[in-house]
Design a protein around this motif. Structure first.
Motif, PDB file in Angstrom:
ATOM      1  N   PRO A  46      33.047  33.332  49.900  1.00  0.00           N
ATOM      2  CA  PRO A  46      33.536  32.203  50.700  1.00  0.00           C
ATOM      3  C   PRO A  46      33.523  30.883  49.924  1.00  0.00           C
ATOM      4  O   PRO A  46      32.701  29.999  50.180  1.00  0.00           O
ATOM      5  N   TRP A  47      34.439  30.728  49.013  1.00  0.00           N
ATOM      6  CA  TRP A  47      34.432  29.593  48.082  1.00  0.00           C
ATOM      7  C   TRP A  47      35.825  28.998  47.980  1.00  0.00           C
ATOM      8  O   TRP A  47      36.812  29.725  47.833  1.00  0.00           O
ATOM      9  N   GLN A  94      24.179  30.429  51.511  1.00  0.00           N
ATOM     10  CA  GLN A  94      23.899  29.420  50.491  1.00  0.00           C
ATOM     11  C   GLN A  94      25.136  29.142  49.644  1.00  0.00           C
ATOM     12  O   GLN A  94      25.441  27.991  49.318  1.00  0.00           O
ATOM     13  N   LEU A  95      25.872  30.214  49.304  1.00  0.00           N
ATOM     14  CA  LEU A  95      27.103  30.046  48.535  1.00  0.00           C
ATOM     15  C   LEU A  95      28.127  29.283  49.367  1.00  0.00           C
ATOM     16  O   LEU A  95      28.820  28.391  48.858  1.00  0.00           O
ATOM     17  N   GLN A  96      28.228  29.623  50.637  1.00  0.00           N
ATOM     18  CA  GLN A  96      29.171  28.959  51.526  1.00  0.00           C
ATOM     19  C   GLN A  96      28.842  27.469  51.676  1.00  0.00           C
ATOM     20  O   GLN A  96      29.739  26.617  51.637  1.00  0.00           O
ATOM     21  N   TYR A 138      28.470  28.475  38.154  1.00  0.00           N
ATOM     22  CA  TYR A 138      27.533  29.222  38.997  1.00  0.00           C
ATOM     23  C   TYR A 138      28.267  30.325  39.758  1.00  0.00           C
ATOM     24  O   TYR A 138      27.803  31.474  39.822  1.00  0.00           O
ATOM     25  N   LEU A 139      29.410  29.976  40.344  1.00  0.00           N
ATOM     26  CA  LEU A 139      30.184  30.974  41.087  1.00  0.00           C
ATOM     27  C   LEU A 139      30.594  32.131  40.195  1.00  0.00           C
ATOM     28  O   LEU A 139      30.447  33.303  40.561  1.00  0.00           O
ATOM     29  N   ASN A 140      31.124  31.814  39.005  1.00  0.00           N
ATOM     30  CA  ASN A 140      31.582  32.866  38.096  1.00  0.00           C
ATOM     31  C   ASN A 140      30.450  33.830  37.756  1.00  0.00           C
ATOM     32  O   ASN A 140      30.650  35.053  37.723  1.00  0.00           O
ATOM     33  N   GLN A 141      29.266  33.291  37.504  1.00  0.00           N
ATOM     34  CA  GLN A 141      28.124  34.139  37.176  1.00  0.00           C
ATOM     35  C   GLN A 141      27.679  34.940  38.387  1.00  0.00           C
ATOM     36  O   GLN A 141      27.323  36.122  38.265  1.00  0.00           O
ATOM     37  N   TRP A 142      27.710  34.323  39.549  1.00  0.00           N
ATOM     38  CA  TRP A 142      27.322  35.004  40.797  1.00  0.00           C
ATOM     39  C   TRP A 142      28.225  36.207  41.053  1.00  0.00           C
ATOM     40  O   TRP A 142      27.758  37.307  41.357  1.00  0.00           O
ATOM     41  N   VAL A 143      29.535  35.990  40.944  1.00  0.00           N
ATOM     42  CA  VAL A 143      30.492  37.084  41.169  1.00  0.00           C
ATOM     43  C   VAL A 143      30.319  38.165  40.112  1.00  0.00           C
ATOM     44  O   VAL A 143      30.328  39.366  40.427  1.00  0.00           O
TER      45      VAL A 143
END
Length: 356
Positions: A46-47, A94-96, A138-143
């Motif tokens: 959800p980004w 938290q990501l959202q 951060y998102l790229n690493q999370w995914v």
């Protein structure tokens, strides 16, 4: 290199009534799936930090999940694919929240630079763009971490966004499983802009970054494009070996002149490598089907035309290795989510059947 899949606990659906009313307590499409027993994991991302026009795509996974309860499980082309088990991961709150906070920061930043103001003259804006780019990292690493975890467990993996920046980490993970693969990109836009608006991993830069950083992606075939910048056109001309574009206008003109969609689809598929990832930006469709997508553009495909291409890819003997579905907007009605749910169901069926 064909990725080897480990054995996982199978979902027992022998007593599941596919014709019954969907249970809202179940997972996507009303299936009683869990992360452990489903063969196909749909990553919920959800980004939408870097969207440059309309927003709402970060809420799409939850809206699509709700709408999916109205999707009948019988697909004449793949009548039993759903029995493999499809599972949508829970929304990471938290990501959202991080996306929501950075999105507000991005809106202020975009408004500032659009007025021709100097970035260097404003320390607050310099801090803002730095925080947004760090958020994208951060998102790229999370995914990537999520995708690698599921791939290592022998799962098939799809991704449901969010904006089109979300699948970059998935592409990185796939590059560690496959020596070579291609991307079929269904999109109104090329997404080949370098650091658009200063955002290093903008939704409008996903394919530029992919070609730059992931050599395992041998080519990207873009279909349905009808909005392109001069620098993107020049970049395409400079990289004919890795980028192919079928503009929506050219497809329509060929059909107006008597060419068949079957022939055009076959030509597109012939240019794909053996292993194919499908990147489905919903704005590749006619906007009557997705009016609240982030950047709607007149023209585009009908959904059944895209489904026809999917079926023909499988008939060709190519292997679909994963998918992403992005840019589904959330408006006042559930129309966008209903279309998104049906696109997602077909993508799941195609991926499951291609790896049976």
């Amino acid at each position: 290199m064909r990725a080897g899949f480990k054995l996982c606990v199978m979902l027992d659906l022998r007593n599941f009534d596919q014709n019954a009313v969907s249970n809202p307590d179940n997972n996507i499409f009303g299936l009683p799936s869990t992360e452990e027993n489903a063969e196909l994991i749909i990553m919920n991302v959800p980004w939408e930090v870097t969207v440059s026009y309309g927003s709402g795509t970060a809420k799409a996974p939850e809206a699509i999940c709700k709408a999916s309860l109205q999707v009948d499980l019988y697909d004449p082309h793949f009548p039993n694919a759903w029995k493999r088990g499809f599972y949508l991961t829970p929304t990471d709150k938290q990501l959202q929240l991080r996306s929501s906070y950075l999105r507000k920061e991005a809106e202020l930043y975009i408004d500032y630079i659009s007025r021709g103001e100097s970035l260097e003259a404003n320390q607050f804006m310099c801090k803002t763009i730095r925080e947004i780019n760090e958020g994208s990292d951060y998102l790229n690493q999370w995914v990537y971490d999520q995708a690698m975890s599921y791939l290592n467990k022998g799962k098939l993996v799809g991704l449901l966004g969010g904006d089109h920046s979300t699948p970059f980490g998935l592409y990185k993970a796939l590059a560690e499983r496959y020596d070579a693969f291609g991307i079929l990109q269904i999109d109104a836009h090329c997404d080949l802009k370098k650091a658009y608006e200063g955002f290093e991993y903008s939704h409008a830069s996903i394919m530029y970054n992919t070609l730059k950083e992931i050599p395992q992606v041998k080519n990207i075939l873009q279909i349905g494009v009808r909005d392109i910048s001069q620098d993107e056109w020049e970049y395409i001309q400079e990289h004919p070996d890795r980028i192919g574009v079928y503009f929506d206008q050219n497809i329509k003109e060929r059909m107006f002149a008597g060419d068949t969609f079957k022939n055009i689809a076959g030509e597109i598929i012939d240019r794909l490598p053996q292993n194919v990832h499908i990147s489905f930006d919903i704005d590749g469709l006619d906007p009557k089907l997705c009016p609240d997508t982030g950047t709607p553009v007149p023209g585009g495909f009908e959904l059944d035309q895209i489904f026809y291409i999917f079926h023909e890819i499988l008939k060709s003997g190519r292997r679909i290795i994963s998918f992403d579905l992005v840019e589904v907007g959330v408006g006042e009605t559930e129309w966008n989510a209903n279309v998104g749910a049906r696109a997602l169901f077909k993508l799941c069926n195609v991926l499951a059947s291609s790896n049976s």
